[in-house]
Motif scaffolding. Sequence first.
Motif: not given
Length: 454
Positions: A73-74, A179-180, A190, A186
């Motif tokens: 997320q960041s 962020n976002s 991951e 993302i």
Amino acid sequence: MATDGTMQKATANPTKEFFVTMITRDITLEDCILDLIDNSVDGAWRGAGSRPIGLAEEADLSKYSISITIAPQSFSILDNCGGMTLNDAVNHAFGFGRRSTEEYDDYSIGVYGIGMKRAVFKLGTDIKIRSTAVDEGKRLSFAVPITVATWLANDEPPWDFDIVEDEPLAEDGVEIIVNSLTGGAIRSFESPAFVQNLRRTIARDYTLHLNRGLKISLNDEAIAGALIELRQSDDFAPMREDYKDELDGEEVSVELIVGMAAPPPDSADPDEQDDGDKRFGWYVACNGRIVLAADKTTLSGWGTDGWPLWHRQYSGFLGIILFTAANATALPLTTTKRSVDTSSEIYRRARPRMREVTRKWIDYTNARKQALDEAKEREAKAAPVSIYAVNKHVSVKLPAFTPRQAEGVGNIAYAVPLTRLRELGKALGSINMSYREVGIKSFDYTYDELVGGE
């Protein structure tokens, strides 16, 4: 033309959304992160005194560090490399492109003035860039917060970003927090494979800086520079030479280090057990940054101008060519800094030197086939030496062989189930034995049993 007779003009102003889409379209997420590292590295060199980064330089970057943290997320990157002054932020760092009157940092890797903006827009939509730096004798801190959706909402010029006061960082440097994250970021963050590959890329592309003491960590784990060695003995000596070139009045220093990194394989046939081929080939560095690594394509000359296409016979060859210039626009690199500009006159003039030394390795690997046992014996005596310890030598030294009348040989090829092949390899000494070695040992065993005793 208007009804009153005056000339009208067609609007040609770009939209912010179009501009952002275009500058982020053809660059990978990994390259964006490397762009941000480049900015930190440039800051470290400014602090250490900008200079050429040749192999002979004794620069010490040990007091500088870059910490990268990536999570689903960041994203953040924090350095202690001197920071960005308020004047730089107002007039240079956040512009899209570099003005023709703008001065370049000596020996930097940044060229076009879009790296940081392109990177943060690729990463996410909630961005904060913080800086603490000594400016005219005073230690000042500020931040540039960017909410991309809000910024994109208004296309009217000027395309400015707000600068606000901020708490000082622990050390003079820059921190970028995103962020976002975008969907692509993302998914990548991951993936353990993405993180592992990023770590390997940083170790390779910044090895010249890491070996000068620069510290880079990814998710709190330090990254060590790749170890680059060439073999040296009475029979083998790497080539190392340097010369000066010039492009549009800008001086470019060029240094070549070429030789045997490992003995060639016994056979040119593919070996599924051997992935060492990945480290061989040509490396190109621009102001210390590896922009082309282990290349075996037409970019470094293979398959052009009388060079053969690369194949496994040439494994063991390693060549490094370093281009260094005070003005980075003279360097032969692309905007992504992950390849070379083959149309560059500086690079084109270097290619004949690259071709000459490559040709000697090709000839050597051809000649050794006629005296393989002797070649392997000599190669085994060559010890690995760090490229930093290689002495000046105008030409690569390789042994010559007297061709011998070779006994006719035949190739044996057959397919068997892998489980049986590995079981036989284990019985012959190692379950990890290469397929070729299993074949040779099983033939020798059968020959000794059925023929050797007659």
